[in-house]
Design a protein around this motif. Structure first.
Motif, PDB file in Angstrom:
ATOM      1  N   LYS A 277       0.850  -1.190   0.000  1.00  0.00           N
ATOM      2  CA  LYS A 277       0.000   0.000   0.000  1.00  0.00           C
ATOM      3  C   LYS A 277       0.888   1.244   0.000  1.00  0.00           C
ATOM      4  N   LEU A 278       0.502   2.256  -0.778  1.00  0.00           N
ATOM      5  CA  LEU A 278       1.295   3.480  -0.843  1.00  0.00           C
ATOM      6  C   LEU A 278       1.054   4.339   0.401  1.00  0.00           C
ATOM      7  N   ILE A 279       2.150   4.823   0.981  1.00  0.00           N
ATOM      8  CA  ILE A 279       2.130   5.682   2.166  1.00  0.00           C
ATOM      9  C   ILE A 279       2.690   7.048   1.749  1.00  0.00           C
ATOM     10  N   TYR A 280       2.006   8.122   2.156  1.00  0.00           N
ATOM     11  CA  TYR A 280       2.396   9.489   1.794  1.00  0.00           C
ATOM     12  C   TYR A 280       2.726  10.270   3.058  1.00  0.00           C
ATOM     13  N   THR A 281       3.887  10.943   3.048  1.00  0.00           N
ATOM     14  CA  THR A 281       4.220  11.840   4.153  1.00  0.00           C
ATOM     15  C   THR A 281       4.584  13.207   3.584  1.00  0.00           C
ATOM     16  N   LEU A 282       4.235  14.240   4.338  1.00  0.00           N
ATOM     17  CA  LEU A 282       4.455  15.632   3.943  1.00  0.00           C
ATOM     18  C   LEU A 282       5.410  16.280   4.928  1.00  0.00           C
ATOM     19  N   ARG A 283       6.349  17.067   4.407  1.00  0.00           N
ATOM     20  CA  ARG A 283       7.228  17.862   5.276  1.00  0.00           C
ATOM     21  C   ARG A 283       7.571  19.168   4.567  1.00  0.00           C
ATOM     22  N   ASP A 284       7.910  20.172   5.365  1.00  0.00           N
ATOM     23  CA  ASP A 284       8.354  21.460   4.833  1.00  0.00           C
ATOM     24  C   ASP A 284       9.780  21.281   4.332  1.00  0.00           C
ATOM     25  N   PHE A 285      10.201  22.073   3.340  1.00  0.00           N
ATOM     26  CA  PHE A 285      11.529  21.828   2.725  1.00  0.00           C
ATOM     27  C   PHE A 285      12.737  22.106   3.613  1.00  0.00           C
ATOM     28  N   PRO A 286      13.008  23.136   4.310  1.00  0.00           N
ATOM     29  CA  PRO A 286      12.149  24.176   4.873  1.00  0.00           C
ATOM     30  C   PRO A 286      11.998  25.398   3.953  1.00  0.00           C
ATOM     31  N   SER A 287      10.890  26.092   4.170  1.00  0.00           N
ATOM     32  CA  SER A 287      10.568  27.269   3.374  1.00  0.00           C
ATOM     33  C   SER A 287      10.490  28.488   4.289  1.00  0.00           C
ATOM     34  N   LEU A 288      10.440  29.653   3.679  1.00  0.00           N
ATOM     35  CA  LEU A 288      10.328  30.890   4.474  1.00  0.00           C
ATOM     36  C   LEU A 288       8.922  31.106   5.006  1.00  0.00           C
ATOM     37  N   THR A 289       7.894  30.681   4.244  1.00  0.00           N
ATOM     38  CA  THR A 289       6.510  30.962   4.641  1.00  0.00           C
ATOM     39  C   THR A 289       5.780  29.762   5.226  1.00  0.00           C
ATOM     40  N   GLY A 290       6.419  28.609   5.273  1.00  0.00           N
ATOM     41  CA  GLY A 290       5.813  27.439   5.897  1.00  0.00           C
ATOM     42  C   GLY A 290       4.920  26.642   4.975  1.00  0.00           C
ATOM     43  N   THR A 291       4.632  25.424   5.414  1.00  0.00           N
ATOM     44  CA  THR A 291       3.728  24.512   4.719  1.00  0.00           C
ATOM     45  C   THR A 291       2.577  24.215   5.670  1.00  0.00           C
ATOM     46  N   PHE A 292       1.345  24.309   5.148  1.00  0.00           N
ATOM     47  CA  PHE A 292       0.154  24.131   5.972  1.00  0.00           C
ATOM     48  C   PHE A 292      -0.651  22.937   5.486  1.00  0.00           C
ATOM     49  N   LEU A 293      -1.065  22.084   6.418  1.00  0.00           N
ATOM     50  CA  LEU A 293      -1.950  20.967   6.128  1.00  0.00           C
ATOM     51  C   LEU A 293      -3.283  21.283   6.787  1.00  0.00           C
ATOM     52  N   CYS A 294      -4.324  21.469   5.989  1.00  0.00           N
ATOM     53  CA  CYS A 294      -5.654  21.849   6.501  1.00  0.00           C
ATOM     54  C   CYS A 294      -5.538  23.049   7.440  1.00  0.00           C
ATOM     55  N   SER A 295      -4.820  24.066   7.022  1.00  0.00           N
ATOM     56  CA  SER A 295      -4.640  25.334   7.745  1.00  0.00           C
ATOM     57  C   SER A 295      -3.802  25.225   9.012  1.00  0.00           C
ATOM     58  N   VAL A 296      -3.155  24.085   9.255  1.00  0.00           N
ATOM     59  CA  VAL A 296      -2.291  23.914  10.423  1.00  0.00           C
ATOM     60  C   VAL A 296      -0.844  23.845   9.940  1.00  0.00           C
TER      61      VAL A 296
ATOM     62  N   ALA B 264       0.647  31.303  -1.116  1.00  0.00           N
ATOM     63  CA  ALA B 264      -0.770  31.617  -1.325  1.00  0.00           C
ATOM     64  C   ALA B 264      -1.432  30.591  -2.237  1.00  0.00           C
ATOM     65  N   THR B 265      -0.775  29.452  -2.437  1.00  0.00           N
ATOM     66  CA  THR B 265      -1.249  28.433  -3.367  1.00  0.00           C
ATOM     67  C   THR B 265      -1.648  27.176  -2.603  1.00  0.00           C
ATOM     68  N   THR B 266      -2.771  26.601  -3.002  1.00  0.00           N
ATOM     69  CA  THR B 266      -3.285  25.395  -2.352  1.00  0.00           C
ATOM     70  C   THR B 266      -3.349  24.261  -3.364  1.00  0.00           C
ATOM     71  N   PHE B 267      -2.999  23.049  -2.895  1.00  0.00           N
ATOM     72  CA  PHE B 267      -3.177  21.869  -3.728  1.00  0.00           C
ATOM     73  C   PHE B 267      -3.804  20.748  -2.928  1.00  0.00           C
ATOM     74  N   ILE B 268      -4.389  19.802  -3.650  1.00  0.00           N
ATOM     75  CA  ILE B 268      -5.068  18.660  -3.040  1.00  0.00           C
ATOM     76  C   ILE B 268      -4.352  17.390  -3.491  1.00  0.00           C
ATOM     77  N   LEU B 269      -4.079  16.497  -2.536  1.00  0.00           N
ATOM     78  CA  LEU B 269      -3.438  15.219  -2.836  1.00  0.00           C
ATOM     79  C   LEU B 269      -4.490  14.205  -3.289  1.00  0.00           C
ATOM     80  N   HIS B 270      -4.169  13.490  -4.361  1.00  0.00           N
ATOM     81  CA  HIS B 270      -5.025  12.395  -4.847  1.00  0.00           C
ATOM     82  C   HIS B 270      -4.174  11.134  -4.911  1.00  0.00           C
ATOM     83  N   VAL B 271      -4.715  10.042  -4.377  1.00  0.00           N
ATOM     84  CA  VAL B 271      -3.986   8.775  -4.387  1.00  0.00           C
ATOM     85  C   VAL B 271      -4.688   7.811  -5.355  1.00  0.00           C
ATOM     86  N   PRO B 272      -3.962   6.831  -5.901  1.00  0.00           N
ATOM     87  CA  PRO B 272      -4.606   5.877  -6.818  1.00  0.00           C
ATOM     88  C   PRO B 272      -5.798   5.199  -6.150  1.00  0.00           C
TER      89      PRO B 272
END
Length: 136
Positions: free
Chosen positions: A84-103, A123-131
């Protein structure tokens, strides 16, 4: 001279369809850019603002958003023992941060994400889609 059918075959061979087998992100249209669907691959997917001299960005978002870093966040795709595919998100780090559901995702934090995860970078939002579109 090529026939119309031969030209269509050549174009079809040249235009490679994106491979969404590891999932993809849908970038939501806003004042800085248009809707985009960008495929993910196994391993780290560095996501950021597309720039002519940006090396190391696997998922380049075409945008004029100045608050999105060239290398802003990373979605890692891997398989668990059952395949099963597992997805994890992390900040690169960036100057303005990465938000998951506004957190805000912490600077050294990795967060597990799944189908429909809403991520905001700059100021850009994206949505993750899994197979298969299975939610976690």
């Amino acid at each position: 001279l090529l026939s119309r059918r031969q030209r269509q075959m050549c174009i079809r061979d040249r235009v490679k369809e994106p491979d969404f087998s590891c999932g993809y992100i849908t970038v939501i249209e806003n004042v800085f850019g248009f809707k985009q669907e960008l495929p993910l691959v196994m391993g780290d997917n560095v996501i950021g603002r597309r720039n002519k001299d940006t090396d190391g960005v696997d998922v380049p978002i075409i945008t004029s958003d100045p608050s999105m870093g060239r290398k802003h966040c990373v979605i890692n795709v891997k398989e668990d023992k059952e395949g099963k595919l597992i997805y994890t998100l992390r900040d690169f780090p960036s100057l303005t941060g990465t938000f998951l559901c506004s957190v805000l995702v912490g600077k050294k934090e990795q967060v597990r994400v799944g189908e429909g995860a809403i991520v905001t970078i700059g100021a850009t939002t994206f949505i993750l889609h899994v197979p298969g579109g299975e939610e976690e």
